[in-house]
Scaffold this active site. Structure first.
Site, PDB file in Angstrom:
ATOM      1  N   THR A  96       0.925  -1.104   0.118  1.00 14.40           N
ATOM      2  CA  THR A  96       0.082  -0.044   0.082  1.00 14.40           C
ATOM      3  C   THR A  96       1.094   1.296   0.081  1.00 14.40           C
ATOM      4  O   THR A  96       1.482   1.532   1.070  1.00 14.40           O
ATOM      5  CB  THR A  96      -1.142   0.028   1.070  1.00 14.40           C
ATOM      6  OG1 THR A  96      -1.461  -1.182   1.156  1.00 14.40           O
ATOM      7  CG2 THR A  96      -1.834   1.373   1.225  1.00 14.40           C
ATOM      8  N   LYS A 172      -7.233   1.221  -2.957  1.00 14.42           N
ATOM      9  CA  LYS A 172      -6.836   0.506  -1.700  1.00 14.42           C
ATOM     10  C   LYS A 172      -6.584   1.869  -0.798  1.00 14.42           C
ATOM     11  O   LYS A 172      -7.048   1.745   0.591  1.00 14.42           O
ATOM     12  CB  LYS A 172      -5.401  -0.038  -1.844  1.00 14.42           C
ATOM     13  CG  LYS A 172      -4.902  -0.605  -0.275  1.00 14.42           C
ATOM     14  CD  LYS A 172      -5.776  -1.552   0.430  1.00 14.42           C
ATOM     15  CE  LYS A 172      -5.267  -1.789   1.700  1.00 14.42           C
ATOM     16  NZ  LYS A 172      -3.996  -2.639   1.658  1.00 14.42           N
ATOM     17  N   LYS A 247       0.118   5.602   8.511  1.00 13.15           N
ATOM     18  CA  LYS A 247       0.736   5.676   6.997  1.00 13.15           C
ATOM     19  C   LYS A 247      -0.337   5.844   6.033  1.00 13.15           C
ATOM     20  O   LYS A 247      -0.132   6.539   5.031  1.00 13.15           O
ATOM     21  CB  LYS A 247       1.679   4.475   6.966  1.00 13.15           C
ATOM     22  CG  LYS A 247       2.366   4.420   5.584  1.00 13.15           C
ATOM     23  CD  LYS A 247       1.942   3.730   4.495  1.00 13.15           C
ATOM     24  CE  LYS A 247       1.977   2.157   4.638  1.00 13.15           C
ATOM     25  NZ  LYS A 247       1.468   1.494   3.790  1.00 13.15           N
TER      26      LYS A 247
END
Length: 299
Positions: A96, A172, A247
């Site tokens: 990701t 995502k 993150k």
């Protein structure tokens, strides 16, 4: 038998790699955690000293890495994949990361007559263990998607073709922003209800049969004891860490800035998880620990 390369044997990647082994794939693996690598060696896998060694040995490579800098290093570093990549190699990246990094790496691969696609995953550690993951795939064309699908379907049950390279990463980022918002919302809802005298399981039962139902409530509830065999029942050990959620929410905020699409709730969730990721009490815990953080704020 031809080798499949696998780089990144962490909480998700380790289970994914083992599902490939169960389905008859012969692997050559790499990870910075040498103890984990030795476990795979004991299970019959070949071991690489560097990502470049994997590219020299395989034309089918999967990467599952923590962040954009890790992806850049593994693909474009001094001992990276692109130093020895063979023409016709397909690289499937389930990390990701920033969409722009996916696009840059794909362009670099194309110059070397290889292919890089983004195929990030959803479904958590349980999905990785049980091979029920969803793969969000930006393959660029149908032929590449079908080639990737043959491999990804050994690790997941929903392999979704989203079109152009970079679209998997975009999907995502959006999904994980929603996940972070949902978890904060479920945590504060449960904390409020319990503070008002409701039984945790009873409240969860109402939510899960009403309009508030969501994955963070009915599958991954952050209150200890509501659902068995998930991180909230084992001190928030394992699972999806607060640092990773911070993150991912940061990636969403970067995308929001770049596209000028407002994400006020995503911004608030990001602020909360940044606090958790910096606090020694929470930074090594599953992201459901936000419930304990909010509970401590009770006056």
């Amino acid at each position: 038998m031809s080798l499949t390369g696998f780089i990144g044997l962490g909480n998700m990647g380790g289970h994914m790699a083992r599902n490939l082994i169960k389905n008859g794939k012969k692997l050559i693996v790499y990870d910075v955690n040498k103890a984990v690598v030795q476990e795979f060696k004991a299970e019959g896998c070949e071991v690489a000293a560097h990502p470049a060694d994997i590219a020299a040995a395989s034309k089918e490579i999967i990467t599952v890495l923590p962040s954009s800098p890790h992806v850049k290093a593994v693909y474009q570093g001094e001992a990276g994949i692109f130093k020895t990549i063979q023409p016709g190699t397909l690289c499937m990246d389930s990390s990701t990361i920033d969409q722009i990094v996916s696009l840059e790496v794909a362009q670099a691969a194309a110059l070397l007559k290889a292919e890089y696609i983004d195929a990030p995953i959803s479904g958590g550690v349980t999905g990785a263990q049980q091979a029920t993951l969803t793969f969000m795939v930006g393959a660029g064309n149908d032929a590449t998607f079908k080639r990737a699908e043959a491999v990804l379907s050994l690790m997941g049950k929903n392999i979704v073709n989203l079109g152009a390279v970079g679209n998997g990463t975009a999907a995502k980022i959006c999904n994980n922003m929603l996940l972070g918002i949902q978890m904060v919302a479920v945590a504060e809802t449960m904390n409020l209800g319990i503070s008002m005298g409701l039984d945790a399981k009873a409240l969860a039962g109402i939510v899960n049969t009403s309009s508030g139902r969501c994955w963070s409530s009915d599958t991954y509830n952050p209150v200890p004891g509501v659902i068995e065999n998930i991180p909230s029942c084992r001190g928030y050990a394992g699972g999806f860490g607060t640092t990773l959620m911070a993150k991912d929410l940061s990636l969403a905020q970067n995308a929001s800035t770049n596209t000028q699409a407002p994400t006020p709730m995503g911004s608030l969730a990001h602020q909360i998880y940044r606090i958790l990721a910096r606090d020694p009490q929470y930074q090594a815990k599953d992201f459901g620990v936000v419930y304990q953080f909010l509970k401590k704020q009770n006056s």
